[in-house]
Design a protein around this motif. Structure first.
Motif, mmCIF file in Angstrom:
data_model
loop_
_atom_site.group_PDB
_atom_site.id
_atom_site.type_symbol
_atom_site.label_atom_id
_atom_site.label_comp_id
_atom_site.label_asym_id
_atom_site.label_seq_id
_atom_site.Cartn_x
_atom_site.Cartn_y
_atom_site.Cartn_z
ATOM 1 N N SER A 7 -1.545 0.729 -8.384
ATOM 2 C CA SER A 7 -1.283 0.052 -9.652
ATOM 3 C C SER A 7 -0.176 -0.965 -9.422
ATOM 4 O O SER A 7 1.009 -0.604 -9.353
ATOM 5 C CB SER A 7 -0.874 1.059 -10.728
ATOM 6 O OG SER A 7 -0.551 0.405 -11.942
ATOM 7 N N GLY A 8 -0.564 -2.212 -9.264
ATOM 8 C CA GLY A 8 0.406 -3.243 -8.940
ATOM 9 C C GLY A 8 1.029 -2.974 -7.577
ATOM 10 O O GLY A 8 0.328 -2.877 -6.562
ATOM 11 N N ALA A 9 2.369 -2.808 -7.542
ATOM 12 C CA ALA A 9 3.066 -2.515 -6.286
ATOM 13 C C ALA A 9 3.297 -1.020 -6.095
ATOM 14 O O ALA A 9 4.066 -0.620 -5.221
ATOM 15 C CB ALA A 9 4.388 -3.260 -6.250
ATOM 16 N N ARG A 27 -1.303 0.036 6.982
ATOM 17 C CA ARG A 27 -2.008 -1.192 7.344
ATOM 18 C C ARG A 27 -2.454 -1.973 6.112
ATOM 19 O O ARG A 27 -2.359 -3.203 6.063
ATOM 20 C CB ARG A 27 -3.227 -0.854 8.209
ATOM 21 C CG ARG A 27 -3.987 -2.073 8.727
ATOM 22 C CD ARG A 27 -5.170 -1.688 9.582
ATOM 23 N NE ARG A 27 -6.219 -1.027 8.808
ATOM 24 C CZ ARG A 27 -6.516 0.252 8.892
ATOM 25 N NH1 ARG A 27 -5.842 1.018 9.723
ATOM 26 N NH2 ARG A 27 -7.488 0.780 8.160
ATOM 27 N N LYS A 28 -2.911 -1.232 5.082
ATOM 28 C CA LYS A 28 -3.478 -1.897 3.913
ATOM 29 C C LYS A 28 -2.453 -2.180 2.821
ATOM 30 O O LYS A 28 -2.551 -3.199 2.117
ATOM 31 C CB LYS A 28 -4.605 -1.041 3.353
ATOM 32 C CG LYS A 28 -5.428 -1.741 2.284
ATOM 33 C CD LYS A 28 -6.688 -0.962 1.957
ATOM 34 C CE LYS A 28 -7.543 -1.720 0.937
ATOM 35 N NZ LYS A 28 -8.810 -0.998 0.639
ATOM 36 N N TYR A 29 -1.441 -1.288 2.681
ATOM 37 C CA TYR A 29 -0.529 -1.418 1.538
ATOM 38 C C TYR A 29 0.937 -1.592 1.928
ATOM 39 O O TYR A 29 1.779 -1.823 1.052
ATOM 40 C CB TYR A 29 -0.652 -0.188 0.634
ATOM 41 C CG TYR A 29 -2.057 0.106 0.187
ATOM 42 C CD1 TYR A 29 -2.694 -0.699 -0.753
ATOM 43 C CD2 TYR A 29 -2.764 1.187 0.718
ATOM 44 C CE1 TYR A 29 -3.997 -0.427 -1.168
ATOM 45 C CE2 TYR A 29 -4.056 1.468 0.314
ATOM 46 C CZ TYR A 29 -4.672 0.661 -0.626
ATOM 47 O OH TYR A 29 -5.966 0.925 -1.035
ATOM 48 N N ALA A 33 3.681 -2.585 -1.057
ATOM 49 C CA ALA A 33 4.108 -1.415 -1.826
ATOM 50 C C ALA A 33 5.620 -1.401 -2.027
ATOM 51 O O ALA A 33 6.391 -1.525 -1.077
ATOM 52 C CB ALA A 33 3.666 -0.137 -1.129
ATOM 53 N N LYS A 34 6.028 -1.227 -3.286
ATOM 54 C CA LYS A 34 7.441 -1.049 -3.606
ATOM 55 C C LYS A 34 7.734 0.380 -4.063
ATOM 56 O O LYS A 34 8.888 0.806 -4.039
ATOM 57 C CB LYS A 34 7.866 -2.034 -4.703
ATOM 58 C CG LYS A 34 7.870 -3.485 -4.237
ATOM 59 C CD LYS A 34 8.463 -4.402 -5.286
ATOM 60 C CE LYS A 34 8.535 -5.831 -4.777
ATOM 61 N NZ LYS A 34 9.141 -6.749 -5.788
ATOM 62 N N ARG A 35 6.676 1.074 -4.470
ATOM 63 C CA ARG A 35 6.801 2.476 -4.861
ATOM 64 C C ARG A 35 5.678 3.257 -4.188
ATOM 65 O O ARG A 35 4.508 2.929 -4.336
ATOM 66 C CB ARG A 35 6.703 2.630 -6.380
ATOM 67 C CG ARG A 35 6.925 4.063 -6.874
ATOM 68 C CD ARG A 35 6.807 4.120 -8.394
ATOM 69 N NE ARG A 35 7.231 5.404 -8.936
ATOM 70 C CZ ARG A 35 6.414 6.455 -9.067
ATOM 71 N NH1 ARG A 35 5.132 6.367 -8.694
ATOM 72 N NH2 ARG A 35 6.868 7.589 -9.573
ATOM 73 N N LEU A 36 6.056 4.306 -3.452
ATOM 74 C CA LEU A 36 5.079 5.108 -2.721
ATOM 75 C C LEU A 36 5.271 6.573 -3.073
ATOM 76 O O LEU A 36 6.356 7.124 -2.929
ATOM 77 C CB LEU A 36 5.244 4.907 -1.210
ATOM 78 C CG LEU A 36 4.299 5.709 -0.305
ATOM 79 C CD1 LEU A 36 2.846 5.329 -0.552
ATOM 80 C CD2 LEU A 36 4.661 5.477 1.172
ATOM 81 N N ASP A 37 4.180 7.199 -3.539
ATOM 82 C CA ASP A 37 4.215 8.610 -3.931
ATOM 83 C C ASP A 37 3.301 9.405 -3.001
ATOM 84 O O ASP A 37 2.079 9.223 -3.014
ATOM 85 C CB ASP A 37 3.758 8.770 -5.377
ATOM 86 C CG ASP A 37 4.005 10.182 -5.919
ATOM 87 O OD1 ASP A 37 4.238 11.100 -5.101
ATOM 88 O OD2 ASP A 37 3.958 10.359 -7.150
ATOM 89 N N LEU A 38 3.905 10.291 -2.191
ATOM 90 C CA LEU A 38 3.150 11.126 -1.239
ATOM 91 C C LEU A 38 3.357 12.607 -1.541
ATOM 92 O O LEU A 38 3.359 13.444 -0.645
ATOM 93 C CB LEU A 38 3.604 10.818 0.194
ATOM 94 C CG LEU A 38 3.358 9.387 0.681
ATOM 95 C CD1 LEU A 38 4.034 9.149 2.028
ATOM 96 C CD2 LEU A 38 1.872 9.097 0.780
#
Length: 228
Positions: A7-9, A27-29, A33-38
Motif C-alpha cells: 500500500s503505497g510505500a 529485489r522488488k520492493y 519501501a519505507k515501512r516493512l512489516d514482517l
C-alpha cells in the motif's frame, strides 16, 4: 507475489512461516519501501534487509530473533518493533546505536531484554524502570520506549545513573553447586599442621606473654567476700 500486501510505500509479509527474508522482497520492493512489516514469521536472520535502505519503520514482532540479531545500517529508520522475540540486552543496544542513529520509537516487550511484570511474574515496576534508564542511556534519541513516552525526568535520570542500571544476571545456582562439588574440599582449622593428623596425639607447647590474674573474670562479680 502471494502473501505480499503493498500500500503505497508500505510492504507487509505477515504469517508466512519464513525463516529468512525472501530475496524477491528486497529485489522488488527494497528501493521504495519505507515501512516493512514482517510480523508472525519464523525469522532468525535479517540479512535480506540490506536492500531496504530507505526504511523508516520496521515491524518484526513475533519472530525467533535472538542475541545474534544484526541489522544493516538504516540511517532513516525511526521506528523499530521487536516485540515477542528471544532477545536480551547484552549487545543489542550498542548495535542499534551504531546502525540506526535516527531511532526514536523502540519496543522490546515480550523479550528477556524487557523485564516487564506483565510478561514475567518475577519482575516488578522497579526492574522495569531500571531497564528504561539503561536503554535511554544507550539510545539518547528515543522518544518512546515500549508503551510509554519518554519523560524529561527519565532522560535526566538516564544521563546521571543510566550506566549503572544494567541488571546483572546471577550465576546459575546449579552451575555454582556443580563447580563447588568439583573443587577439592578445604577444611579450616587454627591448629598447626603437625596437630591435624588424628593418629598423631602429640601436644603443642608454646609460650604466652600474657599472664591472667583473674581480676577481670565475670565470675568474680557474683562472689561475696565471706565466700572467699
Amino acid at each position: 507475489m502471494a502473501g505480499v500486501v503493498v500500500s503505497g510505500a508500505q510492504v507487509s509479509y505477515i504469517s508466512q512461516d519464513c525463516e529468512e527474508i525472501p530475496e524477491f522482497l528486497g529485489r522488488k520492493y527494497g528501493h521504495m519501501a519505507k515501512r516493512l512489516d514482517l510480523s508472525f514469521n519464523l525469522l532468525r536472520s535479517l540479512e535480506g534487509l540490506k536492500t531496504f535502505s530507505y526504511l523508516e519503520e520496521l515491524i518484526l514482532d513475533n519472530n525467533l530473533l535472538g542475541n545474534d540479531l544484526l541489522l544493516p545500517r538504516l540511517p532513516h529508520l525511526h521506528t523499530l518493533m521487536l516485540n515477542k522475540n528471544q532477545i536480551s540486552l547484552e549487545s543489542l543496544l550498542d548495535h542499534l546505536a551504531e546502525v540506526v542513529p535516527s531511532l526514536q520509537y523502540l519496543s522490546l516487550l515480550g523479550n528477556m531484554a524487557c523485564p516487564n511484570e506483565l510478561v514475567c511474574k518475577e519482575k516488578d515496576e522497579d526492574d522495569y524502570q531500571r531497564y528504561r534508564y539503561f536503554v535511554l542511556h544507550k539510545l539518547t534519541n528515543l522518544k518512546f520506549l515500549d508503551t510509554r513516552k519518554v519523560t524529561k525526568r527519565e532522560r535526566e535520570e538516564a544521563l546521571v545513573r543510566g550506566a549503572f542500571m544494567k541488571v546483572v544476571k546471577p550465576k546459575d545456582a546449579k552451575a555454582s553447586s556443580d563447580a563447588a562439588s568439583t573443587s577439592p574440599e578445604m577444611h579450616y582449622t587454627p591448629l598447626p599442621l603437625g596437630s591435624r593428623d588424628l593418629t598423631n596425639h602429640r601436644g603443642i607447647l608454646g609460650k604466652c606473654r600474657y599472664i591472667y590474674y583473674g581480676k577481670h573474670s565475670e565470675g568474680n562479680r557474683f562472689i561475696r567476700d565471706d565466700q572467699l
